[in-house]
Design an enzyme around this catalytic site. Structure first.
Site, short mmCIF file in Angstrom:
data_model
loop_
_atom_site.label_atom_id
_atom_site.label_comp_id
_atom_site.label_asym_id
_atom_site.label_seq_id
_atom_site.Cartn_x
_atom_site.Cartn_y
_atom_site.Cartn_z
N CYS A 1 1.00 -1.28 -0.05
CA CYS A 1 0.10 -0.06 0.08
C CYS A 1 0.86 1.21 -0.03
O CYS A 1 0.37 2.33 -0.51
CB CYS A 1 -1.01 0.07 1.06
SG CYS A 1 -2.23 -1.15 1.13
N CYS B 1 19.81 26.88 -6.87
CA CYS B 1 20.01 25.35 -6.83
C CYS B 1 21.27 24.90 -5.89
O CYS B 1 21.18 23.76 -5.04
CB CYS B 1 20.78 24.66 -8.21
SG CYS B 1 21.98 25.45 -9.11
N HIS C 1 13.78 24.80 17.51
CA HIS C 1 14.25 26.10 17.78
C HIS C 1 13.06 26.86 18.21
O HIS C 1 12.22 27.41 17.34
CB HIS C 1 14.90 26.75 16.25
CG HIS C 1 15.36 28.12 16.40
ND1 HIS C 1 16.37 28.26 17.13
CD2 HIS C 1 15.12 29.24 15.71
CE1 HIS C 1 16.69 29.46 17.21
NE2 HIS C 1 16.08 30.23 16.16
N CYS D 1 16.23 35.25 10.61
CA CYS D 1 16.88 34.21 11.42
C CYS D 1 16.87 32.77 10.70
O CYS D 1 15.72 32.10 10.22
CB CYS D 1 16.09 33.82 12.48
SG CYS D 1 16.83 32.47 13.61
N HIS E 1 25.13 23.55 -12.56
CA HIS E 1 23.96 23.45 -11.96
C HIS E 1 24.15 22.34 -10.88
O HIS E 1 24.91 21.77 -11.22
CB HIS E 1 23.00 22.99 -12.86
CG HIS E 1 21.54 22.40 -12.32
ND1 HIS E 1 20.82 23.37 -11.68
CD2 HIS E 1 20.87 21.26 -12.26
CE1 HIS E 1 19.45 22.73 -11.02
NE2 HIS E 1 19.73 21.60 -11.32
#
Length: 484
Positions: A113, A177, A201, A211, A440
């Site tokens: 499944c 990338c 955090h 942040c 890339h």
């Protein structure tokens, strides 16, 4: 086995701790599938339930703190106690179906499944074993009323398999990338993932676009709790990175290794925001490395020993430097192990050495070894050379899926013995495709089922081991089998 104080794993699932007066259906959120129903309606039912009962019992014991593990004694040899390490070993032996039973929760996974499944009979087994043990440790929620049980049922949702995989890409937001490839190595590092999905955090006064640690925390939440498969847009991370490092601003291509180091330092600072300035300095600094216990240091920090030997008197001077990764030369190496051997081989110093023992300026040799190994070994293969002109080295460097680092340790110089605890498994590879000036980045990740997936921005595809082994790696990440 006989037990002191508590039941033996081989006896019936009973306990002196009272079981909550709640039916199994109140704990169940997973539905049975046709494959599980078929097995439970067959002659194999009793065998399945017995194996499941053993697996859940061992999983429950393995989750307990060392101080809380009951003492078991062998019938054959009463002097032999069974500690937690033995229980973990029994757990691995018991769960022979290669992941169909979750060793932490006792949930059953159906490979046909592609999702978790359950049955009222399995839920009854789990509730009889897990809940008494968890209650004895104060780990589970005590339901004081039917009203509270109804509230939990109302605001809880079923567990699906998809969010547990973290298989989700990133939208390319303009030459990003390098960023998405590196972030995937954090998201799929089990040590860092478990930290952010438990402690995380918290209580940060900064906004998300200021942040970087908050941004990563946001990603963990989104990747591991939602059913989304579309690419994630790291808008907040991009904004926070630009503010933290002006050289990252804009849409020019960046180096993935430099960004990885930037991320480690920023996360280290974010997780030490309440500590002194020395503790919250660069993750690779001496003062920070020796005193910091943040998850980044627990994951990546190691100690490199430099041994300088005077050729006149033989005196050896050792210096230990903290590091979070290593960079290896690749121009003269066919494979990763050769790169490591070249990195740690004895070399002659180019200049005269002032020996503190004999007081002479003499010839000397230098050798690097690992005094302390990290839980995650981060390796850069130095494919980019910037001398008179920039050049990319395209030679193929073979890398092992598993390797033992014993021969590169300081102790190996004395013992000459292989240490099984220094066995590492490859789980992430960052590759650069293209020339030195343009190209890339893609990353390949190994999941907990042993499958390899390529993350090409927002596109995620399955890869074979053979395909992975032919990659021209730039960054390699190995995780140790036994946590240090």
């Amino acid at each position: 086995m006989s037990t002191t104080g508590r039941e033996s794993p081989s006896t019936a699932a009973t306990s002196t701790v009272p079981t909550p007066n709640l039916s199994a259906s109140q704990f169940a959120s997973l539905k049975p599938c046709s494959h599980l129903s078929q097995v439970l309606n067959s002659m194999a039912k009793d065998t399945v339930l017995n194996n499941y009962r053993l697996a859940v019992r061992v999983a429950a014991l393995a989750r307990m703190p060392n101080s809380e593990i009951p003492t078991y004694r062998s019938k054959n040899n009463p002097k032999n106690n069974v500690d937690k390490r033995s229980i973990i070993h029994i757990k691995r032996v018991a769960l022979k179906c290669h992941g169909c039973i979750d060793g932490k929760t006792g949930h059953l996974f159906c490979f046909k499944c592609g999702d978790y499944t359950s049955d009222v009979q399995l839920d009854q087994v789990r509730s009889r074993i897990m809940n008494p043990l968890e209650l004895s440790l104060g780990l589970s929620l005590t339901l004081k009323s039917e009203e509270e049980a109804n509230l939990i049922a109302k605001y809880s949702r079923s567990t699906n398999f998809k969010p547990t995989t973290g298989l989700r890409g990133f939208v390319n937001m303009g030459a990003t990338c390098f960023m998405s490839s590196v972030i995937q190595t954090f998201i799929h590092n089990p040590i860092i993932r478990d930290y952010f999905m438990t402690e995380g955090h918290m209580d940060c006064s900064k906004s998300k676009h200021e942040c970087i640690t908050c941004c990563l925390d946001e990603m963990f939440t989104d990747f591991y709790t939602s059913n989304k498969t579309s690419g994630f847009g790291p808008v907040n991370l991009l904004s926070a990175a630009w503010k933290a490092n002006k050289s990252l601003a804009g849409y020019s291509e960046q180096d993935a290794h430099e960004f990885w180091q930037f991320m480690v330092n920023q996360l280290h600072k974010g997780l030490n925001k309440g500590q002194s300035s020395s503790s919250a300095s660069s993750a690779s600094s001496n003062s920070s490395h020796k005193s910091c216990s943040c998850i980044l240091h627990k994951t990546f920090s190691s100690d490199l020993q430099s041994s300088i030997t005077c050729t006149r008197c033989g005196n050896i001077t050792n210096t230990i430097d903290p590091i979070i990764d290593i960079s290896l030369e690749v121009s003269q190496s066919p494979d990763l192990l050769t790169c490591l051997k070249n990195f740690t081989k004895t070399e002659n110093l180019d200049i005269k050495y002032s020996c503190s023992s004999c007081g002479e300026r003499t010839e000397a040799t230098k050798k690097l070894t690992f005094k302390k190994f990290p839980n995650t070994l981060a390796i850069q293969l130095k494919r980019f050379e910037h001398n008179a002109q920039s050049v990319k080295l395209e030679n193929f460097i073979a890398f092992p899926m598993f390797m033992n680092m014993s021969e590169f340790s300081t102790d190996y110089e004395v013992t000459r013995k292989m240490d099984p605890s220094l066995s590492y498994e490859l789980f992430a590879i960052v590759c650069h495709i293209g020339s030195v000036n343009t190209g890339h980045y893609v990353v390949v990740i190994k999941n907990n089922q042993g499958q390899w997936f390529k993350f090409d921005d927002s596109v995620v595809t399955l890869m074979s081991v053979e395909q992975v082994s032919q990659l021209k790696a730039y960054l390699l990440f190995y995780i140790v089998h036994k946590m240090i």
